[in-house]
Design an enzyme around this catalytic site. Structure first.
Site, PDB file in Angstrom:
ATOM      1  N   LYS A 286      -6.555  16.606 -23.550  1.00 21.62           N
ATOM      2  CA  LYS A 286      -5.924  15.282 -23.617  1.00 21.62           C
ATOM      3  C   LYS A 286      -5.846  14.793 -25.064  1.00 21.62           C
ATOM      4  O   LYS A 286      -6.856  14.751 -25.773  1.00 21.62           O
ATOM      5  CB  LYS A 286      -6.737  14.312 -22.760  1.00 21.62           C
ATOM      6  CG  LYS A 286      -6.154  12.916 -22.617  1.00 21.62           C
ATOM      7  CD  LYS A 286      -7.023  12.086 -21.665  1.00 21.62           C
ATOM      8  CE  LYS A 286      -6.481  10.706 -21.420  1.00 21.62           C
ATOM      9  NZ  LYS A 286      -7.333   9.949 -20.462  1.00 21.62           N
TER      10      LYS A 286
ATOM     11  N   CYS B 218      -3.016  11.491 -17.962  1.00 18.79           N
ATOM     12  CA  CYS B 218      -3.240  10.059 -17.819  1.00 18.79           C
ATOM     13  C   CYS B 218      -2.671   9.216 -18.962  1.00 18.79           C
ATOM     14  O   CYS B 218      -1.473   9.024 -19.055  1.00 18.79           O
ATOM     15  CB  CYS B 218      -4.733   9.803 -17.593  1.00 18.79           C
ATOM     16  SG  CYS B 218      -5.106   8.177 -16.857  1.00 18.79           S
TER      17      CYS B 218
ATOM     18  N   GLU C 239      -6.984  13.997 -12.730  1.00 17.48           N
ATOM     19  CA  GLU C 239      -7.876  13.951 -13.887  1.00 17.48           C
ATOM     20  C   GLU C 239      -9.328  13.909 -13.399  1.00 17.48           C
ATOM     21  O   GLU C 239      -9.623  13.423 -12.313  1.00 17.48           O
ATOM     22  CB  GLU C 239      -7.560  12.703 -14.714  1.00 17.48           C
ATOM     23  CG  GLU C 239      -8.350  12.597 -16.000  1.00 17.48           C
ATOM     24  CD  GLU C 239      -8.015  11.362 -16.814  1.00 17.48           C
ATOM     25  OE1 GLU C 239      -8.292  11.370 -18.023  1.00 17.48           O
ATOM     26  OE2 GLU C 239      -7.471  10.385 -16.246  1.00 17.48           O
TER      27      GLU C 239
END
Length: 276
Positions: free
Chosen positions: A114, A155, A40
């Site tokens: 995301k 994540c 990330e």
């Protein structure tokens, strides 16, 4: 097949970070990896919104993206750029946290923004409001490759198992979870979450991570957990990169996906139910 997780310790300066990232990707390919993954925020680790406005770029102008596309083409590899912080045209000025799958011809094969924003208060001194600077995505993404279908995530997504159930039911064989994980939550939850997502879906889980103390000229120093992880569909940890930046290679036997799902066919056994 041979794959590689790149563990990085980036600063808040994309130009300073780029040469080291490119060198590691080339090194992984030279060691025989045909699928290479970065973490990330590969381009910039920063929580200072003013600084991000100064140094981040739109996708079409991002020098990190272009350079990594060139490396993928040069080495004829599949490359997952875990994510890049990118400017958008949103009226509120928020950025995108976007993952890219690059093909061996250097072309962008898939993009994923995301979905779940890291808005948490870990303790009295450590809190995050990712949604203040980044706007969430709203779409799950699967990418087709010659070696299997890749379900993309980033994540904090890993705490939401319904996302991965949906990806697996749509045919994903490999789940990518690039991260910049907090040391506190990493020590408590990282290995457990990643192993659980692999076991629940019968997928490989590949999680390249940021690590260590991140240099910054514009905001307070941030630390990340490291421990880039590759997990097999039965839940075995194939690779734990520890805390040092570097290139970490491992072998991935894709026949293990069908074997794990045959032994415990949880995807096939799932039933719909009424919520309480």
């Amino acid at each position: 097949m041979k794959a590689a997780l790149i563990q990085l310790n980036v600063s808040d300066d994309p130009a300073r970070n780029l040469a080291g990232t490119v060198a590691m990707v080339r090194d992984a390919a030279d060691q025989g990896a045909t699928f290479v993954l970065t973490p990330e925020v590969t381009n910039c680790m920063s929580t200072n919104r003013a600084h991000q406005r100064d140094v981040l770029q739109h996708e079409g102008d991002d020098v990190t993206l272009v350079a990594l596309q060139d490396v993928a083409r040069e080495k004829s590899i599949w490359l997952l750029i875990g994510s890049l912080g990118l400017k958008t045209d949103d009226a509120d000025g928020r950025f995108a946290n976007r993952s890219f799958l690059i093909g061996p011809d250097g072309q962008i094969m898939a993009r994923y923004d995301k979905v779940h924003m890291f808005d948490v208060d870990i303790d009295a001194t450590e809190s995050y409001r990712e949604s203040a600077g980044y706007r969430p995505g709203d779409k799950a993404v699967i990418a087709q490759t010659p070696f299997g279908k890749i379900g993309m995530s980033i994540c904090y997504d890993m705490r939401f198992p319904l996302l991965y159930q949906a990806l697996a039911e749509a045919g994903a064989d490999i789940l990518t979870m690039p991260a910049a994980f907090s040391p506190v939550t990493g020590a408590a939850h990282w290995h457990t979450l990643l192993r659980a997502r692999a076991i629940e879906t019968g997928c490989f889980v590949l999680a390249p991570a940021q690590t260590g103390e991140h240099a910054s000229d514009a905001h307070k120093t941030r630390n990340t957990y490291g421990h880039s992880l590759a997990v097999a569909p039965w839940g075995e940890v194939l690779l734990d990169a520890g805390e040092s930046p570097g290139v970490y290679l491992f072998e991935m036997d894709l026949d293990r996906i069908a074997d794990a799902r045959r032994r415990v066919p949880s995807l096939a056994n799932r039933r719909d139910f009424a919520a309480p």
